[in-house]
Design a protein around this motif. Structure first.
Motif, PDB file in Angstrom:
ATOM      1  N   TYR A  45      36.236  52.523  91.278  1.00 32.27           N
ATOM      2  CA  TYR A  45      35.241  51.652  91.911  1.00 32.27           C
ATOM      3  C   TYR A  45      34.291  51.008  90.911  1.00 32.27           C
ATOM      4  CZ  TYR A  45      37.159  54.074  95.850  1.00 32.27           C
ATOM      5  OH  TYR A  45      38.050  54.565  96.754  1.00 32.27           O
ATOM      6  N   LYS A  46      34.353  51.476  89.673  1.00 31.52           N
ATOM      7  CA  LYS A  46      33.439  50.923  88.676  1.00 31.52           C
ATOM      8  C   LYS A  46      34.234  50.370  87.508  1.00 31.52           C
ATOM      9  CE  LYS A  46      29.747  53.904  90.239  1.00 31.52           C
ATOM     10  NZ  LYS A  46      28.957  55.121  90.055  1.00 31.52           N
ATOM     11  N   ILE A  47      35.424  49.873  87.828  1.00 28.36           N
ATOM     12  CA  ILE A  47      36.365  49.466  86.792  1.00 28.36           C
ATOM     13  C   ILE A  47      35.846  48.279  85.970  1.00 28.36           C
ATOM     14  CG2 ILE A  47      37.944  47.815  87.933  1.00 28.36           C
ATOM     15  CD1 ILE A  47      40.048  50.203  87.096  1.00 28.36           C
ATOM     16  N   PHE A 104      34.452  69.964  98.288  1.00 28.17           N
ATOM     17  CA  PHE A 104      34.185  68.812  97.426  1.00 28.17           C
ATOM     18  C   PHE A 104      32.912  68.142  97.944  1.00 28.17           C
ATOM     19  CE2 PHE A 104      34.873  64.401  95.893  1.00 28.17           C
ATOM     20  CZ  PHE A 104      34.943  64.695  94.536  1.00 28.17           C
ATOM     21  N   ILE A 105      31.904  68.083  97.090  1.00 25.04           N
ATOM     22  CA  ILE A 105      30.598  67.554  97.497  1.00 25.04           C
ATOM     23  C   ILE A 105      30.530  66.055  97.245  1.00 25.04           C
ATOM     24  CG2 ILE A 105      28.097  67.727  97.181  1.00 25.04           C
ATOM     25  CD1 ILE A 105      28.539  70.467  95.837  1.00 25.04           C
ATOM     26  N   VAL A 106      30.133  65.314  98.252  1.00 27.11           N
ATOM     27  CA  VAL A 106      29.899  63.870  98.076  1.00 27.11           C
ATOM     28  C   VAL A 106      28.647  63.469  98.852  1.00 27.11           C
ATOM     29  CG1 VAL A 106      32.300  63.119  97.764  1.00 27.11           C
ATOM     30  CG2 VAL A 106      31.381  63.338 100.067  1.00 27.11           C
ATOM     31  N   GLY A 107      28.043  62.376  98.477  1.00 28.20           N
ATOM     32  CA  GLY A 107      26.987  61.817  99.298  1.00 28.20           C
ATOM     33  C   GLY A 107      27.641  61.119 100.492  1.00 28.20           C
ATOM     34  N   ASP A 109      27.316  58.204 101.458  1.00 26.62           N
ATOM     35  CA  ASP A 109      27.785  56.872 101.034  1.00 26.62           C
ATOM     36  C   ASP A 109      29.220  56.934 100.533  1.00 26.62           C
ATOM     37  OD1 ASP A 109      26.560  58.390  98.811  1.00 26.62           O
ATOM     38  OD2 ASP A 109      26.997  56.649  97.585  1.00 26.62           O
ATOM     39  N   ALA A 110      29.514  57.951  99.740  1.00 25.77           N
ATOM     40  CA  ALA A 110      30.872  58.101  99.196  1.00 25.77           C
ATOM     41  C   ALA A 110      31.831  58.588 100.284  1.00 25.77           C
ATOM     42  CB  ALA A 110      30.854  59.069  98.025  1.00 25.77           C
ATOM     43  N   ALA A 111      31.352  59.473 101.147  1.00 23.83           N
ATOM     44  CA  ALA A 111      32.213  60.022 102.211  1.00 23.83           C
ATOM     45  C   ALA A 111      32.743  58.912 103.122  1.00 23.83           C
ATOM     46  CB  ALA A 111      31.446  61.059 103.035  1.00 23.83           C
ATOM     47  N   HIS A 162      16.818  65.489 100.923  1.00 22.52           N
ATOM     48  CA  HIS A 162      17.497  64.568 100.015  1.00 22.52           C
ATOM     49  C   HIS A 162      16.526  63.656  99.306  1.00 22.52           C
ATOM     50  CE1 HIS A 162      17.556  63.062 104.133  1.00 22.52           C
ATOM     51  NE2 HIS A 162      17.451  61.844 103.646  1.00 22.52           N
ATOM     52  N   MET A 163      16.957  63.219  98.137  1.00 22.13           N
ATOM     53  CA  MET A 163      16.110  62.378  97.294  1.00 22.13           C
ATOM     54  C   MET A 163      16.709  60.989  97.187  1.00 22.13           C
ATOM     55  SD  MET A 163      15.238  64.650  94.046  1.00 22.13           S
ATOM     56  CE  MET A 163      13.949  65.838  94.098  1.00 22.13           C
ATOM     57  N   PRO A 164      15.891  59.984  97.409  1.00 27.28           N
ATOM     58  CA  PRO A 164      16.412  58.618  97.331  1.00 27.28           C
ATOM     59  C   PRO A 164      16.501  58.119  95.888  1.00 27.28           C
ATOM     60  CG  PRO A 164      14.118  58.577  97.975  1.00 27.28           C
ATOM     61  CD  PRO A 164      14.470  60.021  97.762  1.00 27.28           C
ATOM     62  N   SER A 166      19.103  57.099  92.606  1.00 30.36           N
ATOM     63  CA  SER A 166      20.477  56.804  92.194  1.00 30.36           C
ATOM     64  C   SER A 166      20.474  56.549  90.685  1.00 30.36           C
ATOM     65  CB  SER A 166      21.025  55.587  92.934  1.00 30.36           C
ATOM     66  OG  SER A 166      20.343  54.425  92.536  1.00 30.36           O
ATOM     67  N   SER A 167      21.632  56.722  90.098  1.00 30.11           N
ATOM     68  CA  SER A 167      21.756  56.467  88.657  1.00 30.11           C
ATOM     69  C   SER A 167      21.465  55.005  88.357  1.00 30.11           C
ATOM     70  CB  SER A 167      23.160  56.818  88.171  1.00 30.11           C
ATOM     71  OG  SER A 167      23.484  58.132  88.510  1.00 30.11           O
ATOM     72  N   SER A 168      21.921  54.102  89.228  1.00 26.25           N
ATOM     73  CA  SER A 168      21.676  52.675  88.945  1.00 26.25           C
ATOM     74  C   SER A 168      20.188  52.364  88.947  1.00 26.25           C
ATOM     75  CB  SER A 168      22.440  51.759  89.906  1.00 26.25           C
ATOM     76  OG  SER A 168      22.652  52.329  91.134  1.00 26.25           O
TER      77      SER A 168
HETATM   78  P1  ATP Z   1      25.332  54.813  90.789  1.00 32.42           P
HETATM   79  O1  ATP Z   1      24.015  54.287  91.255  1.00 32.42           O
HETATM   80  O2  ATP Z   1      25.680  54.457  89.390  1.00 32.42           O
HETATM   81  O3  ATP Z   1      26.459  54.590  91.750  1.00 32.42           O
HETATM   82  P2  ATP Z   1      24.888  57.475  91.849  1.00 32.42           P
HETATM   83  O4  ATP Z   1      23.461  57.904  91.777  1.00 32.42           O
HETATM   84  O5  ATP Z   1      25.410  57.017  93.163  1.00 32.42           O
HETATM   85  O6  ATP Z   1      25.152  56.414  90.708  1.00 32.42           O
HETATM   86  P3  ATP Z   1      27.349  58.778  91.232  1.00 32.42           P
HETATM   87  O7  ATP Z   1      27.695  59.389  89.938  1.00 32.42           O
HETATM   88  O8  ATP Z   1      27.949  57.478  91.617  1.00 32.42           O
HETATM   89  O9  ATP Z   1      25.743  58.661  91.283  1.00 32.42           O
HETATM   90  O10 ATP Z   1      27.545  59.786  92.426  1.00 32.42           O
HETATM   91  C1  ATP Z   1      28.255  60.985  92.384  1.00 32.42           C
HETATM   92  C2  ATP Z   1      28.142  61.627  93.752  1.00 32.42           C
HETATM   93  O11 ATP Z   1      26.796  62.013  94.011  1.00 32.42           O
HETATM   94  C3  ATP Z   1      28.542  60.704  94.916  1.00 32.42           C
HETATM   95  O12 ATP Z   1      29.252  61.465  95.866  1.00 32.42           O
HETATM   96  C4  ATP Z   1      27.204  60.258  95.477  1.00 32.42           C
HETATM   97  O13 ATP Z   1      27.295  59.974  96.848  1.00 32.42           O
HETATM   98  C5  ATP Z   1      26.349  61.492  95.239  1.00 32.42           C
HETATM   99  N1  ATP Z   1      24.928  61.196  95.093  1.00 32.42           N
HETATM  100  C6  ATP Z   1      24.350  60.364  94.199  1.00 32.42           C
HETATM  101  N2  ATP Z   1      23.031  60.338  94.343  1.00 32.42           N
HETATM  102  C7  ATP Z   1      22.725  61.164  95.365  1.00 32.42           C
HETATM  103  C8  ATP Z   1      21.504  61.551  96.017  1.00 32.42           C
HETATM  104  N3  ATP Z   1      20.329  61.050  95.641  1.00 32.42           N
HETATM  105  N4  ATP Z   1      21.580  62.419  97.046  1.00 32.42           N
HETATM  106  C9  ATP Z   1      22.781  62.906  97.435  1.00 32.42           C
HETATM  107  N5  ATP Z   1      23.976  62.586  96.872  1.00 32.42           N
HETATM  108  C10 ATP Z   1      23.949  61.733  95.851  1.00 32.42           C
END
Ligand code: ATP
Ligand code: MG
Length: 199
Positions: A45-47, A104-107, A109-111, A162-164, A166-168
């Protein structure tokens, strides 16, 4: 003997408290012996997106997990190289831990994208997916997809703190020269500064 193992995949560019808090709550609530953080080598997804080298992302993840005795970093996807597919990683985990319950843990958004993942039905045979709350996304949307209905039992929604973050968001802040303190561990913040990442 390990009975339950949680795996968290991601690009971790960089890892932050959103990831760590989600993982620790899953570990505690589902009584996992360990959480393995698996930085992806390359995400499908980040190709087209420029990504920090795998070495830096691995090292930041290693630093971040070092203060939690239940957390570990795993270099399986980095060593494998190429596009990192969750199914390959989970097949490997299944072989390494044949009698272990796998999560397998996902947010959320990813699920929501799960039916687009390579061999997603196989993934759901190998493990249960734990979808952790992420602001702005609703797990209910997953059940709109008729293909998912029969797998309802394999998806665990975790309504946790949960914390709002993100890496971006963190990358943007660094680029603008704004503080990122308290969004991620200090060791990772220092690493970013030392190696001049995200400028
Ligand atoms: P980017 O903004 O670059 O997409 P990201 O913060 O979403 O980064 P990823 O490395 O893409 O981080 O995410 C890895 C996993 O962690 C994914 O399943 C994503 O849904 C989850 N995740 C990321 N940030 C959070 C958060 N704040 N709370 C819960 N889950 C998170
Ligand atoms: Mg993301």
């Amino acid at each position: 003997m390990m009975r339950a193992l949680a795996v968290m995949g991601g690009t971790f560019d960089p890892i932050h408290y959103g990831h760590l808090l989600a993982a620790d709550q899953v570990r505690y609530n589902l009584k996992c012996d360990k959480v393995l953080f698996v930085p992806a080598f390359k995400s499908l997804y980040k190709i087209d997106v420029e990504m920090t080298s795998a070495e830096h992302r691995f090292e930041m993840t290693r630093l971040a997990v070092s203060t939690n005795e239940f957390f570990e970093v795993c270099d399986l996807e980095i060593k494998r190289g190429g596009i990192s597919y969750t199914v390959d990683t989970l097949e490997d985990m299944r072989k390494l831990y044949p009698h272990c319950k796998l999560y397998f843990i996902v947010g959320v958004d990813a699920a929501l994208g799960i039916t687009g993942w390579k061999n997603w039905e196989r993934i759901l045979e190998i493990c249960s997916i734990v979808a952790v709350d992420r602001p702005g996304y609703s797990i209910e949307d997953l059940w709109q997809d008729y293909k998912m209905i029969k797998y309802k039992k394999k998806i665990i929604f975790m309504k946790a703190l949960h914390m709002p973050i993100s890496s971006s968001y963190i990358r943007e802040k660094v680029k603008k020269g704004e503080p990122i303190k308290y969004m991620l561990p200090e060791s990772v913040e220092e690493y970013i500064k030392k190696h001049k990442l995200y400028l």
